[in-house]
Design a protein around this motif. Structure first.
Motif, PDB file in Angstrom:
ATOM      1  N   GLU A  67     -25.022  11.993  -2.951  1.00 23.58           N
ATOM      2  CA  GLU A  67     -24.476  12.142  -4.308  1.00 23.58           C
ATOM      3  C   GLU A  67     -24.528  10.837  -5.102  1.00 23.58           C
ATOM      4  OE1 GLU A  67     -23.872  15.206  -5.166  1.00 23.58           O
ATOM      5  OE2 GLU A  67     -24.220  15.801  -3.082  1.00 23.58           O
ATOM      6  N   ARG A  68     -24.764   9.715  -4.409  1.00 22.54           N
ATOM      7  CA  ARG A  68     -24.812   8.384  -5.024  1.00 22.54           C
ATOM      8  C   ARG A  68     -23.581   8.096  -5.894  1.00 22.54           C
ATOM      9  NH1 ARG A  68     -28.607   8.393  -8.702  1.00 22.54           N
ATOM     10  NH2 ARG A  68     -28.397   6.156  -8.999  1.00 22.54           N
ATOM     11  N   PRO A  69     -22.379   8.257  -5.345  1.00 24.51           N
ATOM     12  CA  PRO A  69     -21.194   8.072  -6.180  1.00 24.51           C
ATOM     13  C   PRO A  69     -20.878   6.607  -6.471  1.00 24.51           C
ATOM     14  CG  PRO A  69     -20.513   8.378  -3.928  1.00 24.51           C
ATOM     15  CD  PRO A  69     -22.022   8.581  -3.965  1.00 24.51           C
ATOM     16  N   ILE A  70     -20.184   6.417  -7.559  1.00 18.27           N
ATOM     17  CA  ILE A  70     -19.505   5.159  -7.830  1.00 18.27           C
ATOM     18  C   ILE A  70     -18.220   5.243  -7.014  1.00 18.27           C
ATOM     19  CG2 ILE A  70     -18.267   3.821  -9.595  1.00 18.27           C
ATOM     20  CD1 ILE A  70     -21.308   3.825 -10.023  1.00 18.27           C
ATOM     21  N   VAL A  71     -17.863   4.180  -6.305  1.00 16.25           N
ATOM     22  CA  VAL A  71     -16.620   4.162  -5.528  1.00 16.25           C
ATOM     23  C   VAL A  71     -15.701   3.119  -6.149  1.00 16.25           C
ATOM     24  CG1 VAL A  71     -15.567   3.761  -3.276  1.00 16.25           C
ATOM     25  CG2 VAL A  71     -17.818   4.865  -3.430  1.00 16.25           C
ATOM     26  N   LEU A  72     -14.516   3.569  -6.539  1.00 15.80           N
ATOM     27  CA  LEU A  72     -13.521   2.693  -7.152  1.00 15.80           C
ATOM     28  C   LEU A  72     -12.296   2.658  -6.254  1.00 15.80           C
ATOM     29  CD1 LEU A  72     -13.772   4.272 -10.673  1.00 15.80           C
ATOM     30  CD2 LEU A  72     -14.930   2.226  -9.860  1.00 15.80           C
ATOM     31  N   ILE A  73     -11.935   1.487  -5.841  1.00 17.51           N
ATOM     32  CA  ILE A  73     -10.724   1.338  -5.049  1.00 17.51           C
ATOM     33  C   ILE A  73      -9.738   0.584  -5.921  1.00 17.51           C
ATOM     34  CG2 ILE A  73      -9.716   0.515  -2.904  1.00 17.51           C
ATOM     35  CD1 ILE A  73     -12.567   0.532  -1.726  1.00 17.51           C
ATOM     36  N   HIS A  74      -8.666   1.264  -6.248  1.00 17.55           N
ATOM     37  CA  HIS A  74      -7.676   0.713  -7.166  1.00 17.55           C
ATOM     38  C   HIS A  74      -6.477   0.207  -6.366  1.00 17.55           C
ATOM     39  CE1 HIS A  74      -5.823  -0.076 -10.860  1.00 17.55           C
ATOM     40  NE2 HIS A  74      -5.133   1.013 -10.976  1.00 17.55           N
ATOM     41  N   VAL A  75      -6.246  -1.100  -6.378  1.00 24.43           N
ATOM     42  CA  VAL A  75      -5.198  -1.721  -5.587  1.00 24.43           C
ATOM     43  C   VAL A  75      -3.919  -1.852  -6.403  1.00 24.43           C
ATOM     44  CG1 VAL A  75      -4.520  -3.753  -4.267  1.00 24.43           C
ATOM     45  CG2 VAL A  75      -6.905  -3.087  -4.357  1.00 24.43           C
ATOM     46  N   ASP A  76      -2.840  -1.314  -5.876  1.00 22.42           N
ATOM     47  CA  ASP A  76      -1.522  -1.432  -6.482  1.00 22.42           C
ATOM     48  C   ASP A  76      -0.897  -2.732  -5.989  1.00 22.42           C
ATOM     49  OD1 ASP A  76       1.031  -1.179  -7.446  1.00 22.42           O
ATOM     50  OD2 ASP A  76       1.374   0.814  -6.597  1.00 22.42           O
ATOM     51  N   LEU A  77      -0.700  -3.686  -6.894  1.00 25.84           N
ATOM     52  CA  LEU A  77      -0.130  -4.993  -6.538  1.00 25.84           C
ATOM     53  C   LEU A  77       1.353  -5.103  -6.890  1.00 25.84           C
ATOM     54  CD1 LEU A  77      -3.009  -7.418  -7.643  1.00 25.84           C
ATOM     55  CD2 LEU A  77      -2.558  -6.447  -5.382  1.00 25.84           C
ATOM     56  N   ARG A  78       2.017  -3.988  -7.147  1.00 25.19           N
ATOM     57  CA  ARG A  78       3.440  -4.064  -7.505  1.00 25.19           C
ATOM     58  C   ARG A  78       4.278  -4.671  -6.395  1.00 25.19           C
ATOM     59  NH1 ARG A  78       4.527   2.003  -9.319  1.00 25.19           N
ATOM     60  NH2 ARG A  78       3.015   2.325  -7.649  1.00 25.19           N
ATOM     61  N   ASP A  79       3.857  -4.560  -5.146  1.00 28.02           N
ATOM     62  CA  ASP A  79       4.612  -5.104  -4.019  1.00 28.02           C
ATOM     63  C   ASP A  79       4.336  -6.583  -3.767  1.00 28.02           C
ATOM     64  OD1 ASP A  79       5.800  -2.671  -3.542  1.00 28.02           O
ATOM     65  OD2 ASP A  79       4.451  -2.120  -1.913  1.00 28.02           O
ATOM     66  N   VAL A  80       3.410  -7.171  -4.508  1.00 27.15           N
ATOM     67  CA  VAL A  80       3.044  -8.568  -4.310  1.00 27.15           C
ATOM     68  C   VAL A  80       3.841  -9.427  -5.296  1.00 27.15           C
ATOM     69  CG1 VAL A  80       1.139 -10.223  -4.379  1.00 27.15           C
ATOM     70  CG2 VAL A  80       0.735  -7.892  -3.576  1.00 27.15           C
ATOM     71  N   PRO A  81       4.565 -10.440  -4.792  1.00 28.45           N
ATOM     72  CA  PRO A  81       5.292 -11.333  -5.701  1.00 28.45           C
ATOM     73  C   PRO A  81       4.342 -11.974  -6.713  1.00 28.45           C
ATOM     74  CG  PRO A  81       5.936 -11.724  -3.419  1.00 28.45           C
ATOM     75  CD  PRO A  81       4.750 -10.789  -3.394  1.00 28.45           C
ATOM     76  N   GLY A  82       4.826 -12.181  -7.913  1.00 18.63           N
ATOM     77  CA  GLY A  82       4.016 -12.696  -9.014  1.00 18.63           C
ATOM     78  C   GLY A  82       3.219 -13.942  -8.691  1.00 18.63           C
ATOM     79  N   LEU A  83       3.820 -14.876  -7.945  1.00 19.86           N
ATOM     80  CA  LEU A  83       3.123 -16.118  -7.612  1.00 19.86           C
ATOM     81  C   LEU A  83       1.900 -15.897  -6.734  1.00 19.86           C
ATOM     82  CD1 LEU A  83       6.199 -18.390  -6.849  1.00 19.86           C
ATOM     83  CD2 LEU A  83       4.675 -18.525  -8.827  1.00 19.86           C
TER      84      LEU A  83
END
Length: 190
Positions: A67-83
């Motif tokens: 199918e030759r798809p585009i693969v998008l992995i969306h990372v949720d960084l809400r659990d990562v401290p801002g620094l």
């Protein structure tokens, strides 16, 4: 410092994208080509789902190669401290390079040459605020990867928990690129 390194490593294989976001860029600043003629597999993940994604995604993507798809992995960084969000983005870049090499090896193991568009088929997007995840009903710290299949024009075809619904997701990509599937996400927040 070990905790910081561990946290950054946990983010290694993660990323994603909202299907409707025009002009969205990945961690390398490349525009994500959703709805531009190729089907798209969007994976919504976070640091807690890294191992699950790593264990199942490569073989699933290989199975979808026709199918030759585009693969998008969306990372949720809400659990990562801002620094540490900058460091997490660096780890996502590193993970992208490692994932491309791993996919090349999978093709070689099957006696096939890796496709020339492999590098332009994987996008990882770091999401600091979690809006796309929230739009999918995923709460901070969700415990399972959720996948969406988008047709060539960017319309949603199917969605479901990954890897449990992988077979149905793959079938929907191959057989009904623009038809809305009955496969839906149940409450994935744990």
């Amino acid at each position: 410092m070990k905790k910081v390194a561990t946290l950054a490593c946990l983010l290694a294989l993660l990323g994603a994208i909202p299907a409707h976001a025009a002009g969205l860029e990945d961690v390398f600043g490349r525009e994500v080509p959703v709805g531009k003629g190729r089907p798209t597999l969007v994976l919504y993940a976070n640091k807690g789902s890294r191992d699950e994604l790593r264990q199942h995604a490569y073989s699933f993507i290989y199975d979808l190669r026709e199918e030759r798809p585009i693969v998008l992995i969306h990372v949720d960084l809400r659990d990562v401290p801002g620094l540490f969000k900058g460091m997490a983005r660096g780890e996502i870049k590193k993970s992208h390079r490692e994932s491309i090499e791993h996919m090349r090896n999978i093709f070689r193991q099957h006696g096939e040459a890796p496709p020339p568009e492999l590098e332009s088929s994987l996008y990882m997007v770091a999401d600091a605020k979690g809006e796309p995840h929230q739009a999918m009903g995923l709460k901070k710290g969700f415990g399972q990867v959720v996948a969406r299949v988008l047709g060539p024009s960017g319309q949603e075809v199917a969605r479901g928990p990954f890897p449990e619904s992988a077979r149905k997701l793959g079938q929907s990509m191959a057989s009904a690129p623009e038809r809305l599937s009955t496969l839906r996400v149940v409450d994935m927040s744990r």
